[in-house]
Design an enzyme around this catalytic site. Structure first.
Site, PDB file in Angstrom:
ATOM      1  N   GLY A 171       0.811  -1.213   0.000  1.00 19.84           N
ATOM      2  CA  GLY A 171       0.000   0.000   0.000  1.00 19.84           C
ATOM      3  C   GLY A 171       0.843   1.260   0.000  1.00 19.84           C
ATOM      4  N   ASP A 184       8.563   6.619   8.050  1.00 14.82           N
ATOM      5  CA  ASP A 184       8.120   7.944   8.483  1.00 14.82           C
ATOM      6  C   ASP A 184       7.172   8.612   7.490  1.00 14.82           C
ATOM      7  OD1 ASP A 184       9.793   8.733   6.397  1.00 14.82           O
ATOM      8  OD2 ASP A 184      11.316   9.615   7.705  1.00 14.82           O
ATOM      9  N   ARG A 197       2.765  14.054  -7.920  1.00 12.97           N
ATOM     10  CA  ARG A 197       2.854  13.173  -9.092  1.00 12.97           C
ATOM     11  C   ARG A 197       1.502  13.111  -9.792  1.00 12.97           C
ATOM     12  NH1 ARG A 197       5.301   7.294  -8.323  1.00 12.97           N
ATOM     13  NH2 ARG A 197       3.390   6.855  -7.162  1.00 12.97           N
ATOM     14  N   ASP A 203       4.363  -4.277  -7.620  1.00 14.03           N
ATOM     15  CA  ASP A 203       3.663  -3.083  -7.153  1.00 14.03           C
ATOM     16  C   ASP A 203       4.175  -1.821  -7.832  1.00 14.03           C
ATOM     17  OD1 ASP A 203       5.911  -3.921  -5.292  1.00 14.03           O
ATOM     18  OD2 ASP A 203       5.632  -1.860  -4.620  1.00 14.03           O
ATOM     19  N   ASN A 204       5.189  -1.959  -8.675  1.00 15.28           N
ATOM     20  CA  ASN A 204       5.712  -0.822  -9.437  1.00 15.28           C
ATOM     21  C   ASN A 204       5.424  -0.945 -10.937  1.00 15.28           C
ATOM     22  OD1 ASN A 204       6.751   0.330  -7.126  1.00 15.28           O
ATOM     23  ND2 ASN A 204       8.779  -0.560  -7.383  1.00 15.28           N
TER      24      ASN A 204
END
Length: 475
Positions: A88, A123, A175, A247-248
């Site tokens: 995610g 983070d 983006r 996932d890319n």
């Protein structure tokens, strides 16, 4: 009067298990680094509003327009071949979707906008270096006319991000993508045997990107075709993605996630830059096979939607096996153009491969060699120029049958690429609050085929002490 964006977010209308609603975490002192005004206009956004205080506050995640529906998308994925059940958006938040004046739909996403439920102890922030790298490389891709996500803006946060025990200036990238649906998005629901969610996601993807597809098998074939052409375009400019996890891989057919990516200087098929790719899984020459492997994972997710298991597996396998011939045809077309052939055929493949083999042996620069075919200086890139001479005679004989080889080559071979050492130099300067090298490099990369004399220094290959041999993902 300037106006904020108006969002219409179709993804937020999907079931709640597709995402987690999440506001960005505000930052201390946002300041605009760069705004892509041309892209803003293309999206139907007001660049003056975006550059103003309210716009910068939105681009930093400090305030949201009333129509925004901030969320973090759920997905899973194979990372370097290892399965992750739940990934995610761990540091990215989708602000919403905008509909352009011509009816196209695009996502606006903040990268580095703070922790989400998917952050996995991270983070949720980005430091300045990866933000500037993605801005430069994604916009260079757009100028090269390669399908890609885009960079609308970069802002500094006025905060420090800790990476490798050192503090670095924080930043956020806005983006733009035609969508952020990935192979891993389908894997997330397939791993949970959530067939209703797969059906919903399949319909959503077809409606958004592949309206000519009537069935999941049609969708699979269409995705395979787009990926075959995309990877061929990567190969033709010497690009190495560096982290081709499932996932890319964006199912829109756009290049996404410019983390430890790089463009080759010296050509070699086994080139790897990514610091985390220790075994060369995503080396330059491996990218087509990895794309096909990723597509096989996508196909397996669609099987529950394709009818009886036996015929479904057979049809899906055939569709995925279609990647190789489609990629080879696209590769031949693009590399044929790079040596001046308007229509390369299979008999030309050996000529192209022979040049590449000689380039690898002689440590020739990829971009400068192919551009040198246009200018007549290609042999200068070889340690032993005789190695080029041995190929050139056959090449010239082949060009005799071409009507306008110079024009074909000039359109296929960029003068400038985002070389690693130039990106690193721009980042180093920006950390010291000097953004002039970043802006100059961006201006040069926006005109990749223009031999503009004012940017001639940016064409040079790195000197030995300038070489950048490892790149990092930035998380």
């Amino acid at each position: 009067m300037t106006q904020p964006p108006v969002f219409d977010t179709s993804y937020a209308r999907l079931p709640d298990r597709f995402f987690a609603r999440q506001d960005p975490v505000p930052v201390r002192a946002p300041a605009l680094i760069a705004l892509n005004r041309d892209l803003a206009v293309r999206l139907g956004l007001d660049p003056d509003w975006l550059a103003g205080p309210d716009g910068v506050a939105m681009l930093a995640g400090n305030t949201m327009p009333a129509s925004a529906t901030p969320l973090a998308m759920a997905y899973a994925g194979h990372q370097f071949g290892g399965w992750s059940h739940s990934l995610g958006d761990g540091r990215a938040i989708l602000l919403g979707e905008v509909v352009t004046p011509d009816g196209a739909r695009f996502d606006l996403q903040l990268k580095g906008a703070g922790q989400t439920p998917f952050s996995r102890r991270g983070d949720g922030r980005a430091w300045l270096g990866p933000v500037l790298r993605e801005y430069l490389v994604s916009e260079a891709f757009a100028a090269l006319d390669i399908p890609t996500t885009r960079a609308l803006a970069a802002v500094s946060t006025g905060e420090v991000v800790v990476r490798e025990a050192s503090g670095r200036p924080g930043a956020i990238l806005t983006r733009v993508a035609s969508s952020h649906i990935r192979v891993g998005t389908f894997q997330y629901f397939a791993a949970r045997d959530d067939v209703p969610a797969l059906e919903t996601l399949c319909k959503h993807l077809i409606d958004r990107h592949y309206p000519q597809s009537e069935t999941p098998l049609d969708l699979l074939r269409a995705v395979v075709a787009r990926q075959a052409d995309l990877i061929a375009q990567w190969m033709a400019v010497g690009f190495i993605h560096g982290v081709m996890n499932t996932d890319n891989m964006a199912l829109s057919g756009e290049t996404i996630d410019f983390g430890p990516c790089a463009f080759m200087d010296v050509y070699h098929p086994n080139t790897v830059f990514s610091s985390i790719d220790q075994y060369g899984r995503y080396a330059y020459a491996n990218q087509p096979q990895i794309a096909a492997w990723n597509l096989a994972q996508f196909a397996s997710c669609l099987l529950p939607l394709m009818g009886p298991e036996g015929p479904a597996i057979e049809a899906a396998t055939e569709a995925v096996h279609g990647f190789a011939p489609q990629f080879q045809a696209a590769w031949l077309r693009r590399f044929g153009a790079k040596i001046g052939l308007a229509r390369a055929d299979e008999d030309d493949r050996a000529l192209i491969e022979d040049l590449l083999s000689r380039m690898a042996t002689e440590r020739a620069d990829f971009t400068r060699t192919f551009r040198g075919l246009v200018t007549g200086r290609a042999r200068n890139e070889f340690i032993d120029p005789a190695a080029f001479d041995g190929w050139e005679a056959r090449w010239q004989a082949r060009l005799a049958a071409e009507a306008a080889p110079q024009a074909v080559m000039a359109r296929a071979n960029p003068v400038r690429i985002p070389r690693n050492h130039r990106i690193e130099a721009a980042i180093v300067a920006a950390v010291e609050d000097d953004f002039a090298p970043f802006h100059r490099l961006g201006a040069a990369l926006a005109r990749p085929f223009d031999p503009a004399p004012e940017f001639s220094d940016l064409e040079a290959a790195p000197r030995p002490e300038e070489r950048v041999e490892r790149t990092f993902c930035g998380t």
